[in-house]
Design a protein around this motif. Structure first.
Motif, PDB file in Angstrom:
ATOM      1  N   GLU A 148       0.793  -1.170   0.101  1.00  0.00           N
ATOM      2  CA  GLU A 148       0.028  -0.073   0.102  1.00  0.00           C
ATOM      3  C   GLU A 148       0.755   1.223  -0.189  1.00  0.00           C
ATOM      4  O   GLU A 148       1.680   1.310   0.740  1.00  0.00           O
ATOM      5  CB  GLU A 148      -0.985   0.120   1.173  1.00  0.00           C
ATOM      6  CG  GLU A 148      -1.973   1.380   1.160  1.00  0.00           C
ATOM      7  CD  GLU A 148      -3.048   1.074   2.228  1.00  0.00           C
ATOM      8  OE1 GLU A 148      -3.039   1.953   3.287  1.00  0.00           O
ATOM      9  OE2 GLU A 148      -3.727  -0.006   2.622  1.00  0.00           O
ATOM     10  N   GLY A 149       0.506   2.265  -0.971  1.00  0.00           N
ATOM     11  CA  GLY A 149       1.221   3.380  -0.891  1.00  0.00           C
ATOM     12  C   GLY A 149       0.652   4.399   0.060  1.00  0.00           C
ATOM     13  O   GLY A 149      -0.263   4.255   0.687  1.00  0.00           O
ATOM     14  N   PRO A 150       1.388   5.874   0.183  1.00  0.00           N
ATOM     15  CA  PRO A 150       0.893   6.643   0.969  1.00  0.00           C
ATOM     16  C   PRO A 150      -0.337   7.388   0.667  1.00  0.00           C
ATOM     17  O   PRO A 150      -0.927   8.004   1.558  1.00  0.00           O
ATOM     18  CB  PRO A 150       2.088   7.650   0.864  1.00  0.00           C
ATOM     19  CG  PRO A 150       2.791   7.504  -0.282  1.00  0.00           C
ATOM     20  CD  PRO A 150       2.684   6.042  -0.651  1.00  0.00           C
ATOM     21  N   ASP A 151      -0.931   7.283  -0.538  1.00  0.00           N
ATOM     22  CA  ASP A 151      -1.991   7.712  -0.789  1.00  0.00           C
ATOM     23  C   ASP A 151      -3.402   6.653  -0.421  1.00  0.00           C
ATOM     24  O   ASP A 151      -4.470   7.045  -0.907  1.00  0.00           O
ATOM     25  CB  ASP A 151      -2.437   8.444  -2.109  1.00  0.00           C
ATOM     26  CG  ASP A 151      -1.903   7.008  -3.242  1.00  0.00           C
ATOM     27  OD1 ASP A 151      -1.526   5.935  -2.798  1.00  0.00           O
ATOM     28  OD2 ASP A 151      -1.813   7.112  -4.320  1.00  0.00           O
ATOM     29  N   GLY A 152      -2.878   5.738  -0.013  1.00  0.00           N
ATOM     30  CA  GLY A 152      -4.051   4.529   0.227  1.00  0.00           C
ATOM     31  C   GLY A 152      -4.173   3.594  -0.886  1.00  0.00           C
ATOM     32  O   GLY A 152      -4.915   2.495  -0.708  1.00  0.00           O
ATOM     33  N   ALA A 153      -3.495   3.911  -1.759  1.00  0.00           N
ATOM     34  CA  ALA A 153      -3.750   2.948  -3.074  1.00  0.00           C
ATOM     35  C   ALA A 153      -2.803   1.590  -2.719  1.00  0.00           C
ATOM     36  O   ALA A 153      -2.018   1.382  -2.205  1.00  0.00           O
ATOM     37  CB  ALA A 153      -3.468   3.741  -4.259  1.00  0.00           C
ATOM     38  N   ALA A 154      -3.391   0.515  -3.220  1.00  0.00           N
ATOM     39  CA  ALA A 154      -2.742  -0.750  -3.163  1.00  0.00           C
ATOM     40  C   ALA A 154      -1.930  -1.255  -4.531  1.00  0.00           C
ATOM     41  O   ALA A 154      -2.721  -0.885  -5.577  1.00  0.00           O
ATOM     42  CB  ALA A 154      -3.579  -1.868  -2.580  1.00  0.00           C
ATOM     43  N   HIS A 155      -0.875  -1.901  -4.561  1.00  0.00           N
ATOM     44  CA  HIS A 155      -0.423  -2.290  -5.714  1.00  0.00           C
ATOM     45  C   HIS A 155      -0.222  -3.895  -5.556  1.00  0.00           C
ATOM     46  O   HIS A 155       0.229  -4.399  -4.537  1.00  0.00           O
ATOM     47  CB  HIS A 155       0.895  -1.663  -5.921  1.00  0.00           C
ATOM     48  CG  HIS A 155       0.922  -0.117  -6.433  1.00  0.00           C
ATOM     49  ND1 HIS A 155       0.665   0.806  -5.639  1.00  0.00           N
ATOM     50  CD2 HIS A 155       0.770   0.420  -7.759  1.00  0.00           C
ATOM     51  CE1 HIS A 155       0.520   1.968  -6.125  1.00  0.00           C
ATOM     52  NE2 HIS A 155       0.746   1.662  -7.310  1.00  0.00           N
ATOM     53  N   ARG A 156      -0.309  -4.559  -6.613  1.00  0.00           N
ATOM     54  CA  ARG A 156      -0.158  -6.055  -6.581  1.00  0.00           C
ATOM     55  C   ARG A 156       0.565  -6.517  -7.640  1.00  0.00           C
ATOM     56  O   ARG A 156       0.571  -6.138  -8.763  1.00  0.00           O
ATOM     57  CB  ARG A 156      -1.410  -6.754  -6.391  1.00  0.00           C
ATOM     58  CG  ARG A 156      -2.347  -6.692  -7.669  1.00  0.00           C
ATOM     59  CD  ARG A 156      -3.368  -7.709  -7.349  1.00  0.00           C
ATOM     60  NE  ARG A 156      -4.123  -7.505  -8.801  1.00  0.00           N
ATOM     61  CZ  ARG A 156      -5.494  -8.121  -9.238  1.00  0.00           C
ATOM     62  NH1 ARG A 156      -6.121  -8.726  -7.945  1.00  0.00           N
ATOM     63  NH2 ARG A 156      -6.198  -8.209 -10.263  1.00  0.00           N
ATOM     64  N   VAL A 237      -4.550  16.989  -6.184  1.00  0.00           N
ATOM     65  CA  VAL A 237      -3.732  16.673  -4.741  1.00  0.00           C
ATOM     66  C   VAL A 237      -4.741  15.669  -4.249  1.00  0.00           C
ATOM     67  O   VAL A 237      -5.872  15.972  -3.574  1.00  0.00           O
ATOM     68  CB  VAL A 237      -3.352  17.746  -4.163  1.00  0.00           C
ATOM     69  CG1 VAL A 237      -2.458  17.151  -2.820  1.00  0.00           C
ATOM     70  CG2 VAL A 237      -2.262  18.659  -4.649  1.00  0.00           C
ATOM     71  N   THR A 238      -4.026  14.577  -3.840  1.00  0.00           N
ATOM     72  CA  THR A 238      -4.970  13.440  -2.781  1.00  0.00           C
ATOM     73  C   THR A 238      -3.909  13.390  -1.896  1.00  0.00           C
ATOM     74  O   THR A 238      -2.642  13.254  -1.946  1.00  0.00           O
ATOM     75  CB  THR A 238      -4.861  12.191  -3.479  1.00  0.00           C
ATOM     76  OG1 THR A 238      -5.539  12.199  -4.667  1.00  0.00           O
ATOM     77  CG2 THR A 238      -5.403  11.029  -2.459  1.00  0.00           C
ATOM     78  N   ASP A 239      -4.400  13.960  -0.637  1.00  0.00           N
ATOM     79  CA  ASP A 239      -3.573  13.933   0.867  1.00  0.00           C
ATOM     80  C   ASP A 239      -4.452  13.601   1.768  1.00  0.00           C
ATOM     81  O   ASP A 239      -5.558  14.308   2.079  1.00  0.00           O
ATOM     82  CB  ASP A 239      -3.067  15.434   0.740  1.00  0.00           C
ATOM     83  CG  ASP A 239      -1.793  15.222   1.727  1.00  0.00           C
ATOM     84  OD1 ASP A 239      -1.364  14.439   2.255  1.00  0.00           O
ATOM     85  OD2 ASP A 239      -1.306  16.382   1.977  1.00  0.00           O
ATOM     86  N   GLY A 240      -3.883  12.649   2.633  1.00  0.00           N
ATOM     87  CA  GLY A 240      -4.825  12.442   3.907  1.00  0.00           C
ATOM     88  C   GLY A 240      -6.248  12.111   3.705  1.00  0.00           C
ATOM     89  O   GLY A 240      -7.210  12.174   4.493  1.00  0.00           O
TER      90      GLY A 240
END
Length: 277
Positions: A148-156, A237-240
């Motif tokens: 999971e990245g800092p923006d809440g997105a997941a990578h697989r 910007v996606t933040d928090g």
């Protein structure tokens, strides 16, 4: 580069990305280094619309991204990142990838992206300090692995096919925070890549008429808890956990965003030459 040059460049690089000392050559150190790199150095392709050639050898990349405090695109970012990983003590080599982000299913784009294959404790990892579409944390190379990245997105990571097949052996997918569907990002294989392959792929990416990098002005940077992008005049910007988006009003606004968010100090003449206003 000789040893003294290596040491001096590493010190300058660490200062550029805000680290006081080199991390250990392990998984935690790799994650810390890539995170610092991507939050400090913007992804950007502005030299292309400014009519400047993109060079991907060690010396010009270091001069641009570290000494000149500019950003760059994947071939530049991961050239610098690979060089500095080597000085620290990581074993790393480049891989070429096909970017599927934004393309219809079944499309077969050329190999125009570079990522890195890292060996840590005899196990393979992938790392990518130069993907402009999202922040992808380093991850072990294995079927079904998710980070999971800092923006809440997941990578697989998923197996795309057997070694040597045209689509590539592996595929990286992304699932945005709060979403259910996974979207393909890029596919890659583990074959060795020559420096000439990187030069050729970068040249095609930065010069072919009608392609994304020759028709659009693109920037992005990872944030401590999010991700920011600027595509043409659309600033997002996606933040928090929250997202804001707006259109850049004029050249002065554009310059201010470049400085304040992306750490780039372009002149009024350079911004005018981008042809956005």
């Amino acid at each position: 580069m000789n040893d003294s040059t290596n040491e001096g460049r590493l010190a300058a690089y660490l200062s550029r990305i805000g680290l006081a000392k080199p991390p250990a050559p392990d998984a935690a150190g790799l994650a810390a280094l890539q995170r610092a790199h991507r939050t400090a150095i913007a992804f950007e392709n502005l030299d292309i619309p400014l009519g400047r050639p993109i060079e991907v050898a060690s010396d010009p990349v270091f001069a641009k991204l570290v000494t000149g405090r500019r950003g760059g695109y994947c071939f530049e970012h991961n050239r610098l990142f690979r060089d500095m990983l080597g000085v620290i003590g990581f074993a790393a080599r480049p891989l070429l990838a096909r970017v599927h982000l934004g393309l219809p299913a079944g499309a077969m784009p050329p190999r125009t992206h570079i990522l890195l294959l890292i060996t840590i404790d005899d196990a393979p990892w992938i790392a990518d300090a130069g993907f402009g579409g999202a922040y992808v944390p380093p991850m072990p190379l294995g079927e079904g692995g998710i980070v999971e990245g800092p923006d809440g997105a997941a990578h697989r990571l998923l197996r795309e096919g057997a070694p040597g097949v045209l689509p590539g052996e592996w595929r990286l997918d992304r699932r945005a925070a709060g979403a259910e569907d996974w979207q393909p990002q890029y596919s890659f294989e583990l074959a060795e890549v020559a420096e000439a392959d990187l030069v050729q792929a970068s040249h095609w990416t930065s010069t072919r008429a009608g392609e994304r990098f020759t028709t659009q002005r693109i920037l992005s940077i990872a944030l401590p808890t999010g991700f920011a992008s600027l595509n043409e005049r659309t600033y997002k910007v996606t933040d928090g956990g929250s997202t804001t988006e707006r259109e850049i009003a004029d050249a002065a606004d554009y310059r201010a965003v470049l400085v304040e968010r992306f750490g780039l100090d372009l002149s009024e003449a350079e911004v005018a030459a981008l042809g956005l206003f």
